[in-house]
Design a protein around this motif. Structure first.
Motif, PDB file in Angstrom:
ATOM      1  N   THR A  51       0.835  -1.193   0.000  1.00 31.50           N
ATOM      2  CA  THR A  51       0.000   0.000   0.000  1.00 31.50           C
ATOM      3  C   THR A  51       0.871   1.244   0.000  1.00 31.50           C
ATOM      4  O   THR A  51       1.976   1.250   0.545  1.00 31.50           O
ATOM      5  CB  THR A  51      -0.942   0.016   1.223  1.00 31.50           C
ATOM      6  OG1 THR A  51      -1.788   1.174   1.147  1.00 31.50           O
ATOM      7  CG2 THR A  51      -0.168   0.079   2.511  1.00 31.50           C
ATOM      8  N   ALA A  52       0.348   2.287  -0.650  1.00 36.74           N
ATOM      9  CA  ALA A  52       1.081   3.544  -0.710  1.00 36.74           C
ATOM     10  C   ALA A  52       0.931   4.339   0.580  1.00 36.74           C
ATOM     11  O   ALA A  52       1.862   4.998   1.027  1.00 36.74           O
ATOM     12  CB  ALA A  52       0.582   4.377  -1.887  1.00 36.74           C
ATOM     13  N   GLY A  53      -0.237   4.312   1.184  1.00 38.75           N
ATOM     14  CA  GLY A  53      -0.519   5.144   2.347  1.00 38.75           C
ATOM     15  C   GLY A  53      -1.631   6.120   2.029  1.00 38.75           C
ATOM     16  O   GLY A  53      -2.191   6.128   0.927  1.00 38.75           O
ATOM     17  N   PHE A  54      -1.968   6.949   2.999  1.00 38.46           N
ATOM     18  CA  PHE A  54      -3.103   7.848   2.861  1.00 38.46           C
ATOM     19  C   PHE A  54      -2.715   9.273   3.207  1.00 38.46           C
ATOM     20  O   PHE A  54      -1.980   9.492   4.174  1.00 38.46           O
ATOM     21  CB  PHE A  54      -4.248   7.397   3.783  1.00 38.46           C
ATOM     22  CG  PHE A  54      -5.465   8.275   3.702  1.00 38.46           C
ATOM     23  CD1 PHE A  54      -6.326   8.169   2.611  1.00 38.46           C
ATOM     24  CD2 PHE A  54      -5.728   9.218   4.676  1.00 38.46           C
ATOM     25  CE1 PHE A  54      -7.432   8.997   2.516  1.00 38.46           C
ATOM     26  CE2 PHE A  54      -6.829  10.047   4.582  1.00 38.46           C
ATOM     27  CZ  PHE A  54      -7.683   9.929   3.496  1.00 38.46           C
ATOM     28  N   PRO A  55      -3.231  10.256   2.446  1.00 41.08           N
ATOM     29  CA  PRO A  55      -4.027  10.096   1.245  1.00 41.08           C
ATOM     30  C   PRO A  55      -3.199   9.560   0.088  1.00 41.08           C
ATOM     31  O   PRO A  55      -1.986   9.780   0.030  1.00 41.08           O
ATOM     32  CB  PRO A  55      -4.536  11.514   0.959  1.00 41.08           C
ATOM     33  CG  PRO A  55      -3.541  12.414   1.600  1.00 41.08           C
ATOM     34  CD  PRO A  55      -3.060  11.693   2.812  1.00 41.08           C
ATOM     35  N   SER A  56      -3.863   8.857  -0.820  1.00 43.91           N
ATOM     36  CA  SER A  56      -3.179   8.201  -1.935  1.00 43.91           C
ATOM     37  C   SER A  56      -2.958   9.204  -3.060  1.00 43.91           C
ATOM     38  O   SER A  56      -3.582   9.155  -4.116  1.00 43.91           O
ATOM     39  CB  SER A  56      -4.003   7.006  -2.421  1.00 43.91           C
ATOM     40  OG  SER A  56      -5.357   7.378  -2.646  1.00 43.91           O
ATOM     41  N   LEU A  76      -4.845   6.383  10.105  1.00 42.66           N
ATOM     42  CA  LEU A  76      -4.786   6.558   8.651  1.00 42.66           C
ATOM     43  C   LEU A  76      -3.499   7.235   8.198  1.00 42.66           C
ATOM     44  O   LEU A  76      -2.988   6.948   7.109  1.00 42.66           O
ATOM     45  CB  LEU A  76      -5.982   7.367   8.162  1.00 42.66           C
ATOM     46  CG  LEU A  76      -7.362   6.739   8.326  1.00 42.66           C
ATOM     47  CD1 LEU A  76      -8.415   7.602   7.667  1.00 42.66           C
ATOM     48  CD2 LEU A  76      -7.393   5.329   7.744  1.00 42.66           C
ATOM     49  N   PHE A  77      -2.962   8.127   9.028  1.00 45.13           N
ATOM     50  CA  PHE A  77      -1.737   8.835   8.679  1.00 45.13           C
ATOM     51  C   PHE A  77      -0.517   8.258   9.393  1.00 45.13           C
ATOM     52  O   PHE A  77       0.574   8.823   9.295  1.00 45.13           O
ATOM     53  CB  PHE A  77      -1.852  10.324   9.049  1.00 45.13           C
ATOM     54  CG  PHE A  77      -3.058  11.005   8.457  1.00 45.13           C
ATOM     55  CD1 PHE A  77      -3.041  11.490   7.160  1.00 45.13           C
ATOM     56  CD2 PHE A  77      -4.224  11.148   9.202  1.00 45.13           C
ATOM     57  CE1 PHE A  77      -4.158  12.122   6.618  1.00 45.13           C
ATOM     58  CE2 PHE A  77      -5.334  11.774   8.671  1.00 45.13           C
ATOM     59  CZ  PHE A  77      -5.314  12.264   7.377  1.00 45.13           C
ATOM     60  N   GLY A  78      -0.684   7.145  10.099  1.00 43.86           N
ATOM     61  CA  GLY A  78       0.363   6.682  10.992  1.00 43.86           C
ATOM     62  C   GLY A  78       0.398   7.583  12.222  1.00 43.86           C
ATOM     63  O   GLY A  78      -0.443   8.480  12.379  1.00 43.86           O
ATOM     64  N   PRO A  79       1.330   7.371  13.128  1.00 47.74           N
ATOM     65  CA  PRO A  79       1.424   8.263  14.294  1.00 47.74           C
ATOM     66  C   PRO A  79       1.652   9.706  13.847  1.00 47.74           C
ATOM     67  O   PRO A  79       2.540   9.987  13.042  1.00 47.74           O
ATOM     68  CB  PRO A  79       2.647   7.720  15.054  1.00 47.74           C
ATOM     69  CG  PRO A  79       2.793   6.306  14.584  1.00 47.74           C
ATOM     70  CD  PRO A  79       2.338   6.293  13.157  1.00 47.74           C
ATOM     71  N   VAL A  80       0.838  10.619  14.367  1.00 45.77           N
ATOM     72  CA  VAL A  80       0.934  12.027  13.977  1.00 45.77           C
ATOM     73  C   VAL A  80       1.749  12.789  15.016  1.00 45.77           C
ATOM     74  O   VAL A  80       1.371  12.861  16.193  1.00 45.77           O
ATOM     75  CB  VAL A  80      -0.461  12.648  13.806  1.00 45.77           C
ATOM     76  CG1 VAL A  80      -0.352  14.132  13.467  1.00 45.77           C
ATOM     77  CG2 VAL A  80      -1.241  11.914  12.713  1.00 45.77           C
ATOM     78  N   GLN A  81       2.854  13.365  14.575  1.00 47.63           N
ATOM     79  CA  GLN A  81       3.722  14.114  15.474  1.00 47.63           C
ATOM     80  C   GLN A  81       3.064  15.437  15.887  1.00 47.63           C
ATOM     81  O   GLN A  81       2.284  16.015  15.113  1.00 47.63           O
ATOM     82  CB  GLN A  81       5.063  14.386  14.801  1.00 47.63           C
ATOM     83  CG  GLN A  81       5.807  13.134  14.360  1.00 47.63           C
ATOM     84  CD  GLN A  81       6.062  12.191  15.533  1.00 47.63           C
ATOM     85  OE1 GLN A  81       6.485  12.622  16.606  1.00 47.63           O
ATOM     86  NE2 GLN A  81       5.773  10.902  15.335  1.00 47.63           N
ATOM     87  N   PRO A  82       3.366  15.933  17.086  1.00 42.13           N
ATOM     88  CA  PRO A  82       2.699  17.151  17.575  1.00 42.13           C
ATOM     89  C   PRO A  82       2.845  18.351  16.648  1.00 42.13           C
ATOM     90  O   PRO A  82       1.899  19.135  16.499  1.00 42.13           O
ATOM     91  CB  PRO A  82       3.395  17.402  18.921  1.00 42.13           C
ATOM     92  CG  PRO A  82       3.832  16.036  19.371  1.00 42.13           C
ATOM     93  CD  PRO A  82       4.225  15.318  18.126  1.00 42.13           C
ATOM     94  N   HIS A  83       3.990  18.519  16.015  1.00 42.96           N
ATOM     95  CA  HIS A  83       4.166  19.687  15.141  1.00 42.96           C
ATOM     96  C   HIS A  83       3.463  19.510  13.798  1.00 42.96           C
ATOM     97  O   HIS A  83       3.303  20.480  13.054  1.00 42.96           O
ATOM     98  CB  HIS A  83       5.652  19.989  14.931  1.00 42.96           C
ATOM     99  CG  HIS A  83       6.375  18.989  14.070  1.00 42.96           C
ATOM    100  ND1 HIS A  83       6.727  17.742  14.526  1.00 42.96           N
ATOM    101  CD2 HIS A  83       6.790  19.049  12.779  1.00 42.96           C
ATOM    102  CE1 HIS A  83       7.355  17.076  13.559  1.00 42.96           C
ATOM    103  NE2 HIS A  83       7.396  17.836  12.494  1.00 42.96           N
ATOM    104  N   ILE A  84       3.018  18.286  13.497  1.00 45.37           N
ATOM    105  CA  ILE A  84       2.317  18.009  12.250  1.00 45.37           C
ATOM    106  C   ILE A  84       0.806  18.175  12.420  1.00 45.37           C
ATOM    107  O   ILE A  84       0.101  18.608  11.495  1.00 45.37           O
ATOM    108  CB  ILE A  84       2.621  16.576  11.769  1.00 45.37           C
ATOM    109  CG1 ILE A  84       4.125  16.373  11.561  1.00 45.37           C
ATOM    110  CG2 ILE A  84       1.840  16.226  10.518  1.00 45.37           C
ATOM    111  CD1 ILE A  84       4.718  17.219  10.490  1.00 45.37           C
TER     112      ILE A  84
END
Length: 375
Positions: free
Chosen positions: A76-81, A315-323
């Protein structure tokens, strides 16, 4: 009833996120892991828009890649594709929640303005926006020559700097010329990591549709050049072929421009994302109303959920605080062949494209990862 939300991408070693790290590991670079056999050199080709389901359905027109599909696992490519996000995942080996390239159009929290992560027009400093080291940067200390072979306008672009910085650059107009460049580079320096990008298949799908004869013609041409590349690579050099996303055709009658739809536009401050995957940045206090309006309208056409739910589901994997501040308030992802767009912030040309991508369907998310080991 709407189908359950698809499972979140794993962003694992066998997916798009693992392609460059696995190639680096095969060259013996410390700090990388992968299951590929050892090689002196590695060539990685990314064919924009070559979804796994499209390739499987049209494999009779791609005899070379068909032979490699036999042993290939699903990926899989990931999201959003979409290309900008997938290039971040490809170039860094990280999920979008870590590299921060979150879509076609996103809001920069520092300015509260939309910018396009593909063109990077009026965008922020790409090194600030994407602060993680790329695979090419991490490979350099090992003394391995790295080269990116792509369109001339990619050299020094915002997206290239953000996602793929660290590699040398070469360019040519045709795929045959790019293959010749790769062959010349690896003949001179077999111990190298070389990346070749080709975007015409994606462009053809956008313009004519991925179900068109034009798309099939381009697929046949790509397959023939990749077969030539494989046959002429020096001993000890491997070849990996992948893609950034798939594609689905959207009839014009199934597209809705929310600029002319007051009910859907109400409470939306910015329309981010793209036709198949929207991130809605809401006016203060309007999120619940926006969720209700879009849920009622879409029905079985797609998924509508608070962005907090999308994050918690991975869906985005772990989201970092600055992201996290870059994400919208509401996520809208299409299921069937439908699209919603906003002509106030998206061009008419984009709205007229037949082939589209960006959502959670396997037709858009699944990509091939095909490997021919070093001889």
């Amino acid at each position: 009833m709407i189908r359950p939300l698809p499972a979140a991408p794993s962003y694992g070693a066998t997916d798009l996120a693992g392609v460059l790290p696995s190639a680096a590991a095969s060259l013996g670079v410390k700090g990388f892991r992968g299951a590929l056999p050892q090689a002196r050199g590695a060539v990685v080709v990314l064919v924009d828009g070559l979804g796994a389901e499209l390739l499987r359905a049209r494999s009779g027109h791609a005899p070379f890649m068909r032979t490699l599909m036999i042993d290939a696992a699903s990926a899989t490519a990931g999201f959003p594709s979409t290309t900008a996000t997938s290039m971040g995942t490809f170039g860094t080996g990280l999920p979008p929640g870590s590299h921060g390239l979150l879509g076609y159009q996103v809001v920069d929290p520092a300015t509260d303005l939309l910018f396009n992560e593909l063109s990077w027009e009026n965008g922020p400093d790409p090194r600030r926006w994407q602060r993680e080291p790329t695979v090419f940067e991490r490979v350099a200390p090992a003394g391995i020559e790295t080269t990116m072979v792509a369109n001339d306008y990619f050299n020094g672009s915002g997206l290239t700097t953000a996602a793929l910085r660290g590699a040398g650059f070469a360019t040519a107009a045709t795929l045959a010329q790019r293959v010749d460049i790769v062959l010349a580079r690896v003949a001179r320096q077999p111990r190298s990591l070389t990346y070749l990008y080709w975007g015409n298949l994606d462009r053809t799908g956008h313009e004519f549709g991925c179900g068109s004869w034009e798309w099939v013609d381009e697929l046949e041409a790509v397959d023939a050049e990749l077969q030539r590349l494989s046959a002429r690579l020096p001993r000890g050099v491997s070849l990996t072929i992948t893609a950034d996303h798939g594609m689905i055709d959207i009839p014009e009658s199934n597209k809705t421009d929310i600029a002319f739809d007051p009910e859907l536009a109400a409470g939306v401050r910015h329309t981010g994302g793209e036709m198949r995957s929207l991130q809605l940045y809401c006016e203060p206090g309007a999120t619940d109303d926006v969720l209700a309006a879009w849920t009622a309208r879409l029905g079985e056409q797609g998924w509508v959920l608070p962005m907090a739910d999308a994050v918690s589901k991975g869906l985005f994997g772990p989201v970092q605080p600055h992201i996290a501040p870059r994400l919208g308030d509401v996520l809208v992802a299409m299921d069937g062949p439908y699209g919603y767009w906003d002509s106030r912030v998206m061009t008419i040309t984009v709205g007229e494209l037949i082939g589209q991508h960006g959502s959670l369907t396997s037709a858009e998310m699944a990509v091939p990862v095909l490997h021919r080991p070093a001889d």
